[in-house]
Design an enzyme around this catalytic site. Structure first.
Site, PDB file in Angstrom:
ATOM      1  N   HIS A   1       0.841  -1.202   0.000  1.00  0.00           N
ATOM      2  CA  HIS A   1       0.000   0.000   0.000  1.00  0.00           C
ATOM      3  C   HIS A   1       0.872   1.247   0.000  1.00  0.00           C
ATOM      4  O   HIS A   1       1.794   1.343   0.799  1.00  0.00           O
ATOM      5  CB  HIS A   1      -0.922   0.023   1.232  1.00  0.00           C
ATOM      6  CG  HIS A   1      -1.904  -1.100   1.230  1.00  0.00           C
ATOM      7  ND1 HIS A   1      -1.570  -2.359   1.641  1.00  0.00           N
ATOM      8  CD2 HIS A   1      -3.191  -1.154   0.820  1.00  0.00           C
ATOM      9  CE1 HIS A   1      -2.624  -3.154   1.505  1.00  0.00           C
ATOM     10  NE2 HIS A   1      -3.617  -2.449   1.001  1.00  0.00           N
TER      11      HIS A   1
ATOM     12  N   LYS B   1      -1.033  -7.890  -4.735  1.00  0.00           N
ATOM     13  CA  LYS B   1      -1.948  -6.758  -4.535  1.00  0.00           C
ATOM     14  C   LYS B   1      -1.132  -5.469  -4.375  1.00  0.00           C
ATOM     15  O   LYS B   1      -0.255  -5.389  -3.508  1.00  0.00           O
ATOM     16  CB  LYS B   1      -2.834  -6.952  -3.302  1.00  0.00           C
ATOM     17  CG  LYS B   1      -3.750  -5.740  -3.088  1.00  0.00           C
ATOM     18  CD  LYS B   1      -4.602  -5.838  -1.835  1.00  0.00           C
ATOM     19  CE  LYS B   1      -5.326  -4.502  -1.619  1.00  0.00           C
ATOM     20  NZ  LYS B   1      -5.900  -4.369  -0.298  1.00  0.00           N
TER      21      LYS B   1
ATOM     22  N   LYS C   1     -15.086  22.928 -20.318  1.00  0.00           N
ATOM     23  CA  LYS C   1     -15.766  23.042 -21.622  1.00  0.00           C
ATOM     24  C   LYS C   1     -15.027  23.947 -22.597  1.00  0.00           C
ATOM     25  O   LYS C   1     -15.056  23.709 -23.801  1.00  0.00           O
ATOM     26  CB  LYS C   1     -17.189  23.584 -21.415  1.00  0.00           C
ATOM     27  CG  LYS C   1     -18.151  22.567 -20.848  1.00  0.00           C
ATOM     28  CD  LYS C   1     -19.546  23.155 -20.748  1.00  0.00           C
ATOM     29  CE  LYS C   1     -20.485  22.191 -20.052  1.00  0.00           C
ATOM     30  NZ  LYS C   1     -21.813  22.711 -19.848  1.00  0.00           N
TER      31      LYS C   1
ATOM     32  N   ASP D   1     -25.425  21.080 -25.452  1.00  0.00           N
ATOM     33  CA  ASP D   1     -26.167  21.941 -24.509  1.00  0.00           C
ATOM     34  C   ASP D   1     -27.073  22.885 -25.295  1.00  0.00           C
ATOM     35  O   ASP D   1     -28.204  23.169 -24.895  1.00  0.00           O
ATOM     36  CB  ASP D   1     -25.199  22.820 -23.698  1.00  0.00           C
ATOM     37  CG  ASP D   1     -24.517  22.043 -22.589  1.00  0.00           C
ATOM     38  OD1 ASP D   1     -25.044  20.995 -22.188  1.00  0.00           O
ATOM     39  OD2 ASP D   1     -23.445  22.489 -22.140  1.00  0.00           O
TER      40      ASP D   1
HETATM   41  P1  NAP Z   1     -19.646  28.346 -15.821  1.00  0.00           P
HETATM   42  O1  NAP Z   1     -19.069  28.294 -17.187  1.00  0.00           O
HETATM   43  O2  NAP Z   1     -18.728  28.215 -14.668  1.00  0.00           O
HETATM   44  O3  NAP Z   1     -20.429  29.751 -15.691  1.00  0.00           O
HETATM   45  C1  NAP Z   1     -21.028  30.128 -14.496  1.00  0.00           C
HETATM   46  C2  NAP Z   1     -21.783  31.436 -14.677  1.00  0.00           C
HETATM   47  O4  NAP Z   1     -22.543  31.652 -13.494  1.00  0.00           O
HETATM   48  C3  NAP Z   1     -20.896  32.657 -14.843  1.00  0.00           C
HETATM   49  O5  NAP Z   1     -21.525  33.572 -15.687  1.00  0.00           O
HETATM   50  C4  NAP Z   1     -20.791  33.200 -13.413  1.00  0.00           C
HETATM   51  O6  NAP Z   1     -20.594  34.596 -13.345  1.00  0.00           O
HETATM   52  C5  NAP Z   1     -22.178  32.907 -12.912  1.00  0.00           C
HETATM   53  N1  NAP Z   1     -22.213  32.742 -11.481  1.00  0.00           N
HETATM   54  C6  NAP Z   1     -21.689  31.725 -10.755  1.00  0.00           C
HETATM   55  N2  NAP Z   1     -21.961  31.894  -9.458  1.00  0.00           N
HETATM   56  C7  NAP Z   1     -22.663  33.052  -9.351  1.00  0.00           C
HETATM   57  C8  NAP Z   1     -23.219  33.752  -8.268  1.00  0.00           C
HETATM   58  N3  NAP Z   1     -23.100  33.304  -7.032  1.00  0.00           N
HETATM   59  N4  NAP Z   1     -23.877  34.904  -8.518  1.00  0.00           N
HETATM   60  C9  NAP Z   1     -24.002  35.361  -9.769  1.00  0.00           C
HETATM   61  N5  NAP Z   1     -23.498  34.747 -10.841  1.00  0.00           N
HETATM   62  C10 NAP Z   1     -22.835  33.585 -10.628  1.00  0.00           C
HETATM   63  O7  NAP Z   1     -20.772  27.254 -15.636  1.00  0.00           O
HETATM   64  P2  NAP Z   1     -21.749  26.621 -16.736  1.00  0.00           P
HETATM   65  O8  NAP Z   1     -21.156  25.416 -17.340  1.00  0.00           O
HETATM   66  O9  NAP Z   1     -22.204  27.695 -17.631  1.00  0.00           O
HETATM   67  O10 NAP Z   1     -22.947  26.107 -15.804  1.00  0.00           O
HETATM   68  C11 NAP Z   1     -23.777  27.036 -15.147  1.00  0.00           C
HETATM   69  C12 NAP Z   1     -24.992  26.337 -14.568  1.00  0.00           C
HETATM   70  O11 NAP Z   1     -25.734  25.724 -15.595  1.00  0.00           O
HETATM   71  C13 NAP Z   1     -24.666  25.241 -13.568  1.00  0.00           C
HETATM   72  O12 NAP Z   1     -25.597  25.278 -12.518  1.00  0.00           O
HETATM   73  C14 NAP Z   1     -24.864  23.978 -14.350  1.00  0.00           C
HETATM   74  O13 NAP Z   1     -25.238  22.893 -13.521  1.00  0.00           O
HETATM   75  C15 NAP Z   1     -25.999  24.388 -15.253  1.00  0.00           C
HETATM   76  N6  NAP Z   1     -26.011  23.556 -16.468  1.00  0.00           N
HETATM   77  C16 NAP Z   1     -27.125  22.814 -16.671  1.00  0.00           C
HETATM   78  C17 NAP Z   1     -27.191  22.006 -17.790  1.00  0.00           C
HETATM   79  C18 NAP Z   1     -28.416  21.197 -18.003  1.00  0.00           C
HETATM   80  O14 NAP Z   1     -28.359  20.244 -18.784  1.00  0.00           O
HETATM   81  N7  NAP Z   1     -29.518  21.557 -17.403  1.00  0.00           N
HETATM   82  C19 NAP Z   1     -26.143  21.965 -18.702  1.00  0.00           C
HETATM   83  C20 NAP Z   1     -25.024  22.768 -18.471  1.00  0.00           C
HETATM   84  C21 NAP Z   1     -24.968  23.571 -17.337  1.00  0.00           C
HETATM   85  P3  NAP Z   1     -19.115  35.236 -13.369  1.00  0.00           P
HETATM   86  O15 NAP Z   1     -18.773  35.407 -14.824  1.00  0.00           O
HETATM   87  O16 NAP Z   1     -19.288  36.508 -12.651  1.00  0.00           O
HETATM   88  O17 NAP Z   1     -18.210  34.269 -12.665  1.00  0.00           O
END
Ligand code: NAP
Length: 562
Positions: free
Chosen positions: A173, A200, A347, A384
């Site tokens: 380990h 192992k 991404k 997406d």
């Molecule tokens: P990301 O690239 O990290 O972008 C996050 C975004 O949210 C940025 O614009 C960020 O603003 C903003 N943000 C984060 N925390 C915040 C807060 N506390 N107050 C205000 N703005 C905030 O993430 P993403 O991939 O786009 O994903 C974003 C969300 O979408 C997640 O919840 C994810 O689970 C969801 N999502 C869902 C699906 C689905 O299939 N339903 C698919 C993809 C993503 P700043 O620029 O100021 O940091």
């Protein structure tokens, strides 16, 4: 090292090599023998092949009294008996007995970082421990585990006395790292030289690429017909626990339930069997998975594995906890690592890492799906975008049926909150459908950047509160605000929501976010992020398999299990 071991090294052994099915072993860790026996019975009922009896876990363990309770009489499962050293014994001998040159010696740092629950708990001398293991052999234990450091001593003791039916596992380990492939190879040889029936080796992943070296060793041992258990501990090593049947591992561990792990990041036996379909994994099984950081919370493995199973596609889908995407893709470059979903924060890097990128994904600047083509080239897509936009369109059409084929988004004012990966996909998609897009983001500069890219005005979140230029607006939240566990948060006040006719939330845990609840109370048409999740996953499934996605099955799985 990563490049050197890439494609060829990770090709599983040819089917012609004789191989036994990888055994599923449940560690029994109860404090009392009868409770431990009950754990073994429960493990058998769940479909395990072997139970590991952790004698060091038993309180006040008395071998002659307790071992018959565990080993005599008909037993539901073969027993692997382990009586592991505890922290005191380790600090006396050094980190993993000092058997590995890359292991931390007995330093203060080593001792301080030794997590008691990970290792053994026996703290006495070797002799009573050896006697207990010998008694276990006499009572019919099918496997006994002994550490490499003391294997020679134990071998001398049992010389001529080990029953034919008992296999000796000699284990090493390393709780600090995963040594080089060469060092691992030397370790295998060292363990074999003790006369072990089964080798192992358990190491620790500092990065997911470390696991590739363990797979390489499994393949090598499989070709040489050396039975080996090769596992890499912690979250970054998780794939070693699921994919070992592909590479010829002798055994993997699964816990009875969460919280009963005997080493870091062990999955449950139920997940191994029911989520990862581990019984169906073999050398030809294709590997897919979700690349992210963090990724442990992702429900995609539940969805994709069940969908693969439903259409008889020989593949497994695992979580890949990845720090450096380029290194990961270079290391796992064999054709068997056939496709990936990409989530936060990879991404955007995925666009740069692919050899070809679908024009829409390139315009969006985010790839959520990577496919390895037969020539080895990586192609990136964004599902997406289609998933979200079609969900919103269908949500509107369901309430306002029209005869036209024109998108119901055309001409509408479409406000996107967020400028990350999902924000870009939504903004780009809405623009494509003829909507007039507006971007609002916490970091205003990012809103402006995305706005400039697609030709849309930018707002701050404060400005959004009083933004009401016209009726019938559509709102799409693409931030994580309101996501579990922060379910009481919402990106926009209920007052401001009154200006919107349609509200979409990308957040899908929970399904009914506070934003959607309040929007519905204000009379808006609401569209759940779950619908986007289902549709983007269906798009990925089609890229992965080349088959139509099992629509209603995937929908049912998401509604029932996610
Ligand atoms: P990301 O690239 O990290 O972008 C996050 C975004 O949210 C940025 O614009 C960020 O603003 C903003 N943000 C984060 N925390 C915040 C807060 N506390 N107050 C205000 N703005 C905030 O993430 P993403 O991939 O786009 O994903 C974003 C969300 O979408 C997640 O919840 C994810 O689970 C969801 N999502 C869902 C699906 C689905 O299939 N339903 C698919 C993809 C993503 P700043 O620029 O100021 O940091």
């Amino acid at each position: 090292m990563a490049t050197a071991m890439a494609a060829s090294a990770l090709v599983p052994p040819a089917a012609a090599v004789t191989r036994q099915r990888t055994l599923l072993c449940v560690p029994a860790t109860a404090r009392a023998p009868r409770e431990m026996a009950a754990e073994v019975a429960a493990a058998a009922a769940l479909g395990a092949d072997v139970a590991e009896l952790r004698l060091d876990r038993l309180s006040g363990f008395a071998p002659s009294r307790d071992l018959p309770v565990l080993l005599a009489g008909p037993r539901p499962l073969p027993a692997l008996v382990t009586y592991r050293w505890g922290p005191a014994a380790f600090s006396a001998r050094g980190w993993c007995g000092g058997e590995s040159p890359s292991c931390l010696p007995c330093t203060e740092r080593g001792r301080a970082s030794w997590p008691k629950w990970e290792g053994g708990e026996y703290e006495g001398d070797d002799e009573p421990r050896f006697e207990a293991l010998m008694l276990a052999m006499e009572l019919g234990a099918e496997y006994v585990d002994i550490e490499l450091k003391v294997a020679d001593k134990f071998m001398k003791l049992i010389s001529g006395k080990k029953p034919e039916t008992c296999k000796l596992i000699v284990s090493s380990h390393n709780y600090e790292n995963t040594p080089s492939a060469e060092e691992l190879g030397n370790l295998v040889a060292q363990i074999q030289a003790t006369g072990a029936d089964i080798v192992k080796i358990a190491t620790t992943a500092t990065e997911i690429i470390d696991v590739a070296r363990m797979f390489q060793i499994l393949v090598h041992c499989q070709e040489k017909q050396v039975p080996i258990i090769g596992l890499v501990m912690n979250d970054r090593g998780f794939i070693s626990r699921v994919l070992c049947p592909k590479f010829g591992g002798y055994l993997t561990f699964g816990t009875l339930e969460k919280g009963k792990e005997s080493a870091p990041a062990q999955p449950t036996i139920a997940d191994l069997i029911n989520v990862y379909n581990i019984r169906q994994i073999g050398p030809d099984t294709k590997v897919f998975g979700i690349i992210g950081k963090p990724v442990g919370h992702s429900k995609s493995p539940i969805l994709h594995n069940e969908a693969f199973r439903s259409v008889g596609f020989n593949a497994v889908y695992v979580p890949f906890l990845v720090d450096d995407l380029a290194n990961f893709l270079t290391t796992y470059s064999s054709p068997d690592f056939a496709g990936f979903s990409c989530t936060i924060p990879h991404k955007e890097a995925a666009v740069r890492c692919c050899d070809e990128v679908d024009p829409i994904a390139r315009d969006i600047g985010a790839v959520n799906t990577i496919i390895r083509k037969s020539d080895g080239k990586l192609v990136g897509y964004n599902t997406d975008y289609v998933g979200a936009i079609s969900a919103i369109e269908d949500g509107i059409r369901a309430l306002q049926p029209t005869e036209t084929t024109t998108s119901p988004l055309a001409g509408r004012l479409f406000v996107v909150i967020g400028a990350g990966g999902a924000g870009k996909a939504l903004a780009y998609g809405a623009k494509e459908k003829g909507a007039r897009v507006v971007i609002a983001n916490r970091t205003f500069a990012r809103a402006q950047e995305l706005g400039n890219l697609i030709g849309a005005p930018a707002l701050s979140l404060a400005e959004l509160e009083n933004y009401h230029p016209e009726e019938g607006m559509i709102l799409a939240n693409t931030t994580a605000i309101g996501m579990h566990p922060n379910v009481n948060e919402t990106p926009l006040s209920k007052q401001a929501l009154k200006s919107y006719a349609v509200v979409f939330d990308a957040v899908y845990t929970p399904k009914d976010t506070r934003l959607l609840r309040e929007a519905a109370e204000c009379g808006a048409t609401v569209v759940s992020g779950l619908e986007m999740f289902i549709r983007q996953a269906m798009g990925q499934f089609e890229h992965f398999t080349g088959m139509p996605a099992p629509d209603s099955l995937m929908r049912d799985i998401v509604l029932a299990k996610i």
